[in-house]
Design a protein around this motif. Structure first.
Motif, PDB file in Angstrom:
ATOM      1  N   TYR A  37      -9.328  19.860  11.935  1.00 54.47           N
ATOM      2  CA  TYR A  37      -7.984  19.313  11.944  1.00 54.47           C
ATOM      3  C   TYR A  37      -7.813  18.013  11.165  1.00 54.47           C
ATOM      4  N   TYR A  38      -8.508  17.884  10.082  1.00 56.12           N
ATOM      5  CA  TYR A  38      -8.281  16.716   9.246  1.00 56.12           C
ATOM      6  C   TYR A  38      -6.933  16.839   8.561  1.00 56.12           C
ATOM      7  N   LYS A  39      -6.216  15.743   8.560  1.00 59.57           N
ATOM      8  CA  LYS A  39      -4.895  15.721   7.958  1.00 59.57           C
ATOM      9  C   LYS A  39      -4.994  15.180   6.541  1.00 59.57           C
ATOM     10  N   LEU A  40      -4.244  15.803   5.633  1.00 56.07           N
ATOM     11  CA  LEU A  40      -4.260  15.345   4.241  1.00 56.07           C
ATOM     12  C   LEU A  40      -3.731  13.918   4.150  1.00 56.07           C
ATOM     13  N   PRO A  41      -4.406  13.071   3.368  1.00 55.42           N
ATOM     14  CA  PRO A  41      -3.864  11.733   3.126  1.00 55.42           C
ATOM     15  C   PRO A  41      -2.519  11.845   2.427  1.00 55.42           C
ATOM     16  N   GLU A  42      -1.590  10.994   2.815  1.00 58.74           N
ATOM     17  CA  GLU A  42      -0.262  11.039   2.220  1.00 58.74           C
ATOM     18  C   GLU A  42      -0.129   9.958   1.162  1.00 58.74           C
ATOM     19  N   LEU A  43       0.481  10.324   0.036  1.00 55.41           N
ATOM     20  CA  LEU A  43       0.748   9.351  -1.008  1.00 55.41           C
ATOM     21  C   LEU A  43       1.928   8.497  -0.592  1.00 55.41           C
ATOM     22  N   THR A  44       1.723   7.189  -0.557  1.00 56.83           N
ATOM     23  CA  THR A  44       2.785   6.294  -0.144  1.00 56.83           C
ATOM     24  C   THR A  44       3.824   6.188  -1.238  1.00 56.83           C
ATOM     25  N   THR A  45       5.074   6.083  -0.831  1.00 57.49           N
ATOM     26  CA  THR A  45       6.162   5.941  -1.790  1.00 57.49           C
ATOM     27  C   THR A  45       6.935   4.672  -1.484  1.00 57.49           C
ATOM     28  N   THR A  46       7.542   4.104  -2.488  1.00 57.41           N
ATOM     29  CA  THR A  46       8.336   2.905  -2.318  1.00 57.41           C
ATOM     30  C   THR A  46       9.710   3.126  -2.914  1.00 57.41           C
ATOM     31  N   THR A  47      10.644   2.232  -2.564  1.00 58.00           N
ATOM     32  CA  THR A  47      11.984   2.365  -3.107  1.00 58.00           C
ATOM     33  C   THR A  47      12.006   2.041  -4.593  1.00 58.00           C
ATOM     34  N   ASN A  48      11.114   1.155  -5.016  1.00 57.80           N
ATOM     35  CA  ASN A  48      11.027   0.834  -6.433  1.00 57.80           C
ATOM     36  C   ASN A  48      10.182   1.866  -7.153  1.00 57.80           C
ATOM     37  N   SER A  49      10.476   2.113  -8.399  1.00 58.00           N
ATOM     38  CA  SER A  49       9.700   3.073  -9.171  1.00 58.00           C
ATOM     39  C   SER A  49       8.324   2.499  -9.452  1.00 58.00           C
ATOM     40  N   PRO A  50       7.241   3.159  -9.010  1.00 52.92           N
ATOM     41  CA  PRO A  50       5.898   2.630  -9.241  1.00 52.92           C
ATOM     42  C   PRO A  50       5.501   2.768 -10.697  1.00 52.92           C
ATOM     43  N   THR A  51       4.661   1.873 -11.142  1.00 51.68           N
ATOM     44  CA  THR A  51       4.136   1.977 -12.495  1.00 51.68           C
ATOM     45  C   THR A  51       3.130   3.107 -12.554  1.00 51.68           C
ATOM     46  N   ALA A  52       2.803   3.539 -13.783  1.00 48.72           N
ATOM     47  CA  ALA A  52       1.819   4.617 -13.951  1.00 48.72           C
ATOM     48  C   ALA A  52       0.477   4.182 -13.387  1.00 48.72           C
ATOM     49  N   LYS A  53       0.139   2.896 -13.586  1.00 47.17           N
ATOM     50  CA  LYS A  53      -1.132   2.393 -13.080  1.00 47.17           C
ATOM     51  C   LYS A  53      -1.174   2.435 -11.564  1.00 47.17           C
ATOM     52  N   SER A 105       9.417  21.988  -3.441  1.00 48.70           N
ATOM     53  CA  SER A 105       8.782  20.728  -3.091  1.00 48.70           C
ATOM     54  C   SER A 105       8.617  20.612  -1.594  1.00 48.70           C
ATOM     55  N   ALA A 106       9.596  21.131  -0.846  1.00 48.59           N
ATOM     56  CA  ALA A 106       9.514  21.040   0.613  1.00 48.59           C
ATOM     57  C   ALA A 106       8.437  21.955   1.167  1.00 48.59           C
ATOM     58  N   GLU A 107       8.262  23.105   0.535  1.00 48.38           N
ATOM     59  CA  GLU A 107       7.300  24.083   1.039  1.00 48.38           C
ATOM     60  C   GLU A 107       5.872  23.751   0.615  1.00 48.38           C
ATOM     61  N   ALA A 108       5.683  23.219  -0.587  1.00 48.84           N
ATOM     62  CA  ALA A 108       4.337  23.015  -1.117  1.00 48.84           C
ATOM     63  C   ALA A 108       4.110  21.539  -1.445  1.00 48.84           C
ATOM     64  N   PRO A 109       3.389  20.810  -0.583  1.00 46.44           N
ATOM     65  CA  PRO A 109       3.092  19.408  -0.877  1.00 46.44           C
ATOM     66  C   PRO A 109       2.215  19.281  -2.105  1.00 46.44           C
ATOM     67  N   ALA A 110       2.305  18.146  -2.756  1.00 53.39           N
ATOM     68  CA  ALA A 110       1.536  17.918  -3.974  1.00 53.39           C
ATOM     69  C   ALA A 110       0.040  17.967  -3.675  1.00 53.39           C
ATOM     70  N   ASN A 158      -4.124  24.383  -0.259  1.00 53.23           N
ATOM     71  CA  ASN A 158      -4.350  23.270   0.656  1.00 53.23           C
ATOM     72  C   ASN A 158      -5.680  22.612   0.319  1.00 53.23           C
ATOM     73  N   ASP A 159      -5.661  21.321   0.020  1.00 52.32           N
ATOM     74  CA  ASP A 159      -6.880  20.637  -0.414  1.00 52.32           C
ATOM     75  C   ASP A 159      -7.989  20.671   0.611  1.00 52.32           C
ATOM     76  N   VAL A 160      -7.647  20.536   1.889  1.00 55.55           N
ATOM     77  CA  VAL A 160      -8.680  20.563   2.925  1.00 55.55           C
ATOM     78  C   VAL A 160      -9.330  21.934   2.995  1.00 55.55           C
ATOM     79  N   ASP A 161      -8.524  22.987   2.961  1.00 54.43           N
ATOM     80  CA  ASP A 161      -9.080  24.337   2.988  1.00 54.43           C
ATOM     81  C   ASP A 161      -9.968  24.591   1.771  1.00 54.43           C
ATOM     82  N   VAL A 162      -9.531  24.121   0.611  1.00 59.08           N
ATOM     83  CA  VAL A 162     -10.303  24.332  -0.623  1.00 59.08           C
ATOM     84  C   VAL A 162     -11.634  23.605  -0.553  1.00 59.08           C
ATOM     85  N   LEU A 163     -11.620  22.333  -0.163  1.00 58.23           N
ATOM     86  CA  LEU A 163     -12.855  21.563  -0.113  1.00 58.23           C
ATOM     87  C   LEU A 163     -13.786  22.073   0.983  1.00 58.23           C
ATOM     88  N   TYR A 164     -13.218  22.488   2.096  1.00 56.21           N
ATOM     89  CA  TYR A 164     -14.059  23.027   3.166  1.00 56.21           C
ATOM     90  C   TYR A 164     -14.689  24.350   2.742  1.00 56.21           C
TER      91      TYR A 164
END
Length: 371
Positions: A37-53, A105-110, A158-164
């Motif tokens: 039951y490991y949960k995928l890490p979530e990419l944090t988002t901000t209101t400001n547009s993040p830089t590519a870096k 996008s709603a059905e398939a997380p990045a 699913n990244d967890v399923d793939v890596l496992y």
């Protein structure tokens, strides 16, 4: 391309075919020990547009967190997951895909990882449902897919399923570095792939991080050298061939430096390049330095180097048997090649050389202004 689905033996084939009729009526007692039951890490988002870096650093941190989670669950070091993922990224063909819809996008997380397992491998080559996500039927048909999240679904997206699933495969061969290389070879059935993954794992283990993107110009900045784009010009020795690199003319004995973080892959004599050395970086690029006078004595095949590290000296070796010297003015031939899994091809290094040179000049100027 993985070759597992090509290696099914006759006995398994017959068993799978005879079991197909009974499959949907009953399920075999298959024990799938998930990664709990490991949960995928979530990419944090901000209101400001993040830089590519910022976006790149955030994604890298999330991937490393995922590798470490899977390491804790399976006992496989994080850098081995990272090495397989990076190899897949380096050989993947970049495709322009249409922008996903809101529903998609709603059905398939990045995805965080770049590991892509073909349907015949994931579901089993004889599985009538090549989009099968049920662990029991996938196992029955000799498929690769496993449930790593404990939700009862083996999802190749699913990244967890793939890596496992990858961990389950690798652990069949053992836990040592040599066992890992065997497992990688059995997955890809490609000696080059096994070598690349082992090199990447070595780099990640040594530096302890994913970002190995630093670079350096191959000759000391400010010294006496000259170069221009010579890509594709004809050669005067060795038959019909073109120049696959850039010649940097410099005094005999001038220091030659590594342009990257990498592993020394080749070292020795080549009748075209003379005393030459080849270094593989984390992007699966092979950096080729030829016509050297000699090497840094402490450097051996398999050693790790960093940008700016001395690897040899400018010479005029080559165009003959070992030891041939002086058939042309002293210079460094620098070439760069990219491995795409099956083939490796050269591309013009001149733009990168100018970029690295300018970066170092800017950094020197910046350091000077600070004083």
């Amino acid at each position: 391309m993985p070759a597992l689905f090509r290696s099914c033996n006759t006995r398994r084939t017959l068993l799978c075919m005879s079991a197909a009729a009974l499959l949907w009526g009953s399920s075999p007692a298959v024990s799938v020990q998930a990664a709990r039951y490991y949960k995928l890490p979530e990419l944090t988002t901000t209101t400001n547009s993040p830089t590519a870096k910022d976006s790149k650093e955030t994604a890298a941190a999330a991937r490393k967190g995922l590798y470490e989670q899977m390491s804790a669950a399976t006992g496989i070091p994080w850098f081995r997951f990272a090495a397989i993922d990076q190899y897949e990224r380096s050989v993947a063909k970049k495709k322009k895909s249409p922008a996903p819809s809101e529903a998609d996008s709603a059905e398939a997380p990045a995805r965080l990882t770049g590991i892509s397992i073909p349907a015949p491998v994931w579901s089993g080559p004889l599985n009538p449902d090549q989009e099968d996500k049920f662990p029991e039927s996938i196992t029955l048909f000799g498929g690769f897919g496993r449930d790593g999240t404990g939700d009862g679904i083996a999802d190749p997206g699913n990244d967890v399923d793939v890596l496992y699933s990858m961990a389950e495969h690798l652990l069949k061969y053992g836990r040592s570095a040599s066992d890992f290389s065997i497992g990688v070879w059995e997955y890809y059935h490609n000696g080059r792939a096994a070598q690349r993954v082992a090199q990447f794992a070595k780099l990640y283990e040594h530096f302890g991080r994913l970002d190995l993107s630093g670079s350096a110009f191959p000759l000391p900045i400010g010294t006496n050298y000259a170069y221009r784009s010579t890509w594709g010009t004809g050669r005067s020795w060795g038959g019909a061939r073109i120049h696959e690199g850039t010649d940097l003319f410099a005094p005999h004995g001038l220091t030659v430096r590594s342009t990257c973080f990498g592993v020394v892959e080749t070292k020795g004599w080549n009748r075209y390049g003379g005393w030459r050395i080849g270094i593989r970086d984390i992007e699966n690029r092979y950096h080729y330095y030829a016509h050297l006078m000699g090497y840094e004595k402490s450097l051996s095949r398999g050693d790790i180097v960093i940008p700016g590290q001395t690897i040899g000296w400018v010479g005029s070796s080559g165009y003959g048997s070992p030891g041939t010297q002086g058939k042309f003015p002293p210079h460094l031939h620098y070439g760069i090649y990219r491995d795409r899994g099956i083939t490796e091809w050269a591309f013009d290094p001149y733009p990168l050389l100018k970029q690295w040179e300018n970066q170092e000049y800017r950094q020197l100027k910046k350091n000077k202004n600070k004083k």
